[in-house]
Design an enzyme around this catalytic site. Structure first.
Site, mmCIF file in Angstrom:
data_model
loop_
_atom_site.group_PDB
_atom_site.id
_atom_site.type_symbol
_atom_site.label_atom_id
_atom_site.label_comp_id
_atom_site.label_asym_id
_atom_site.label_seq_id
_atom_site.Cartn_x
_atom_site.Cartn_y
_atom_site.Cartn_z
ATOM 1 C CB THR A 117 4.045 10.208 4.938
ATOM 2 O OG1 THR A 117 4.930 11.324 5.039
ATOM 3 C CG2 THR A 117 4.860 8.920 4.973
ATOM 4 C CB THR A 149 2.583 13.828 6.079
ATOM 5 O OG1 THR A 149 2.729 14.292 4.759
ATOM 6 C CG2 THR A 149 1.193 14.006 6.593
ATOM 7 N NE ARG A 185 1.388 19.662 -3.275
ATOM 8 C CZ ARG A 185 1.642 18.832 -2.283
ATOM 9 N NH1 ARG A 185 1.567 19.248 -1.034
ATOM 10 N NH2 ARG A 185 1.977 17.585 -2.516
HETATM 11 N N1 GLY Z 1 2.045 14.263 1.888
HETATM 12 C C1 GLY Z 1 1.982 15.642 2.102
HETATM 13 C C2 GLY Z 1 1.787 16.444 0.889
HETATM 14 O O1 GLY Z 1 2.100 15.998 -0.207
HETATM 15 O O2 GLY Z 1 1.327 17.558 1.027
#
Ligand code: GLY
Length: 299
Positions: free
Chosen positions: A211, A160, A188
């Site tokens: 993140t 991210t 998801r």
């Molecule tokens: N941190 C991004 C995700 O798990 O989608």
């Protein structure tokens, strides 16, 4: 500690925030700047977990999630969009053009159409090729954790982009954008678009963004918890430490798990921390434009 301030996750974001910092330091507002940073990452095909170039789910379908936030009463998010390359901009439109804070899936794409955003293919050929290669290898569906050695190039998955800005007027804003976990179960959604999980901004208390493995962050409302702890008097460093420690208590950690946070007070005192080695953040303020090691590495 100084403002204006622009901080962001991973070393790949340094050139992005360096390009945007002069605008922030001048008359630019924090929300425009953190949106522009996310757009830049979303446009960069080489970043393979944000925007165009992001890796698809295990069926080869790509979906994007993003959020923006200025305060508890000013946030917007989208998840699971499949036809628009800049989810951060759709999230901002949710915040500014609706009474709601999150839209999902094809209906969020329809909303973006109605707002005049061009519908496009979001699965890059490079991402499709990586998915086809993965399908042939029979590798596990959970990729290894991202490893950042500070060169702007990541090993493993990129993950991210989360960015927090404080402009010259002292206004704070954050953005967070991702294509989610590579080879995920279709449908998801991780932490990034969920307010309080991947991103939280409270002008009275501070801001944080996360993140890494979204499920772990979501399990403890990670970004909210950091900001809440800062509001109760913790430094950003201590707030991140205590949040990571809580996460490590709550989850049976696996070798592929990595989580990292960056956080700042409203006055620009910032810190970063990660569960494991391999995380870097990027910062631009009046005194430096740099890639930083986190103050905290829990394990
Ligand atoms: N941190 C991004 C995700 O798990 O989608």
């Amino acid at each position: 500690m100084s403002t204006p301030l622009l901080i962001s996750t991973w070393s790949f974001s340094l050139p992005i925030i360096e390009a945007e910092f002069p605008r922030l330091a001048d008359t630019g507002n924090a929300l425009d700047v953190v949106e522009a940073c996310a757009i830049s990452a979303e446009s960069n095909e080489s970043i393979d977990s944000v925007g165009y170039g992001g890796l698809p789910d295990r069926n080869g379908r790509c979906t994007f999630d993003a959020a923006v936030m200025k305060s508890p009463s000013e946030s917007g998010a989208v998840c699971g969009i499949e036809r628009h390359r800049h989810p951060v901009s759709v999230a901002r439109l949710v915040m500014e053009q609706t009474e709601h804070s999150m839209l999902v899936g094809s209906l969020a794409d329809d909303f973006a159409d109605k707002q005049g955003i061009t519908s496009e293919n979001i699965l890059a050929e490079s991402a499709k090729a990586k998915w086809e290669a993965w399908k042939k290898t029979n590798m596990p569906p959970v990729p290894p954790p991202p490893l950042d050695i500070g060169t702007g190039e990541l090993f493993g998955s990129h993950d991210t982009i989360g960015t927090i800005g404080i402009d010259a007027g002292g206004t704070m804003a954050g953005s967070c954008s991702t294509s989610g976990m590579a080879w995920k179960v279709p449908g998801r959604v991780g932490d990034s678009p969920i307010i309080g999980h991947g991103l939280y901004v409270d002008p009275q208390r501070g801001a944080a963004t996360g993140t890494g493995h979204g499920e772990l962050i979501s399990g403890i409302c990670g970004s909210f918890l950091i900001v809440e702890l800062m509001g109760r008097g913790a430094s950003p460093e201590d707030a991140i430490h205590d949040t990571l420690a809580r996460l490590a208590q709550c989850w049976p950690l696996k070798k592929e798990h990595q989580v990292a946070f960056i956080a700042t007070t409203p006055k620009g005192k910032y810190a970063a921390g990660a569960l494991r080695p391999g995380f870097k953040s990027a910062v631009c303020d009046g005194s430096q434009q740099a890639i930083l090691d986190p103050e905290i590495v829990l394990h």
